[in-house]
Each structure stands twice: as C-alpha cells, then as structure tokens.
Design a protein around this motif. Structure first.
Motif: not given
Length: 261
Positions: A172-190
């Motif tokens: 369960f991931l709670d707002e994994v993108g909060a406060g994360v820049n777009r480049t790192l968010l794409n890394t997390i999504a991948d």
C-alpha cells in the motif's frame, strides 16, 4: 487478494470511513483517489493494522485479517509506505534496507556472543540483497549515503526498496508522489510497474497526480466522505459526473458546464 466489506472507522462522532466496500485484485495496481478528507489514508491504516476498525471486515486471500497488528500483517506479506517517509536518518541507505527482514540472528544476545560467524554470513547475504535492490531502483550510487541526506523522492524510492527486502505480496503506497520532482516520479512509476510485471507485486496506490494514476492504475477507486463513490478505468473516472462534483463542487461544475456551453 484484499476484500474490504462494509468497513467503518469512527473517531468520536467523526466517521472517517463510513461503510466502505472494495476489492483489490491479485496482480493489480489499484488506484485510490478522492478529495482531501475522503478517508483514503484512514482506510489504509485500518487495512494495515494501524487502527482497529469500528466495524466491518478485511480479508486477505480469504483469511480474516481484521484488526491484526502491523507486525503480523508484515509476516503475511502486507506492507505499506507512508506519505512522509520513515527512514533511519543516521544510517546509510544500504543499512536501512538491511534492517528490514525480521528474525535476524544478531537480534539475540546469545547469538551476538556465541554465533558471530553465523551473524557475519547472514549480514553478507543481506548486504548482497540490499545491493540487488539498489541496482533495481537505480540508486546504487546512494548506498553509503546517510538516509537523512536524501531528497524527498529518493526517500520514497528507499521506502519502496524496503518492501523488496522481504517477500511482499501486496504493498500500500500512500501518496508516493507527494513532494517528488517529475524525473524521480517517473523513476518510481517505472519501478512499480517492473515490480508488478516481473515480480508479481500487487499494489494499491493513494495519489492525487492523475497522470501518475493514469499511467499505473487499473482499476481506479474513488472515495468521498468515507465511502466508495465510483470505480473504473482512469479515463472513465475522469468523465464521471459524481467524481467531478466530489472534487470540484456543484457550483464550480455548473460554472464550467455553462462556460463550455
């Protein structure tokens, strides 16, 4: 994998979760969205054993897990991350990962005195596993960095890495993108997509970034006022009038419709 049946969680007179029922399919990446105060994080906390429900039932693979504490759920393969990352700030990234598996030999005084060789061998295996996780997440260059020095996005990757140190079934991931820049968010999504496709992880994701949700999640479940409001694909949800009203409010919705007309 997870079935939530008529779940309630009340804090005094406030009904944070008010009769929510939903299912999370094995092998899915399920999105959970809704306006602030909809009850999403409280629902996560009840499923993950942080709060006991007022009433209702949660099952995992057909087993009743309602009200079980987090450490019991951890051993069943149910893990969660938090909106604000909980790292051991003075320890290195690698050490943070090595801390995760339970029942380590070095945790007992007897073994620390008389089985030092076994402990050293176990730690070498844990370090190798941690290095594998760091490679998977493309953050090997941070292995010896103190976790407290990481950026917000790097800390989210570290939290995801912790789930890889054990045999997680559902995360369960709670707002994994909060406060994360777009480049790192794409890394997390991948990384989430790879864990899902290559290792069979099941995920449930709370997130406000609809581009992120649209890239990852099917189905998407919408909560409002402690209840499940709608469920469908990301495209369907974004066209759902009840969802638009829950997010924008009736007045703004009508104003938008009038401007369009």
């Amino acid at each position: 994998m997870i079935v939530v049946d008529e779940l309630h969680k009340h804090f005094g007179g406030f009904r944070a979760v008010d009769g929510a029922s939903l299912q999370i399919g094995t092998g899915s990446i399920t999105g959970l969205i809704g306006p602030n105060g909809a009850g999403k994080t409280t629902l996560f906390n009840v499923i993950a054993g942080v709060h006991k429900p007022t009433s209702g039932k949660v099952t995992m693979d057909g087993e009743d897990i309602t009200g079980l504490p987090p450490h019991d759920l951890f051993h069943k393969g149910l893990l969660r991350t938090f909106q604000i990352a909980h790292e051991f700030s003075s320890m290195t990234v690698r050490e943070n990962l090595m801390m995760v598996p339970g029942g380590q030999s070095g945790e007992t005084l007897w073994n620390a005195w008389f089985r030092r060789g076994a402990i050293a061998e176990e730690e070498r295996a844990l370090a190798a596993k941690a290095n594998e996780v760091l490679d998977f997440l493309t953050i090997s260059h941070l292995a010896d960095e103190r976790a407290g020095n990481l950026s917000g996005g790097q800390k989210k990757l570290l939290e995801l890495g912790r789930t890889m140190m054990v045999d997680a079934k559902i995360v369960f991931l709670d707002e994994v993108g909060a406060g994360v820049n777009r480049t790192l968010l794409n890394t997390i999504a991948d990384a989430i997509l790879r864990l899902n496709k290559e290792r069979g992880y099941t995920f449930c994701v709370i997130e406000h970034d609809m581009d992120f949700i649209g890239k990852l999640c099917d189905p998407v479940i919408v909560m409002a006022e402690g209840k499940v409001l709608a469920e469908g694909t990301a495209a369907d949800i974004m066209q759902n009038e009840a969802v638009i009203e829950a997010y924008l409010g009736t007045g703004l919705k009508n104003k938008t419709a009038g401007a369009t007309a």
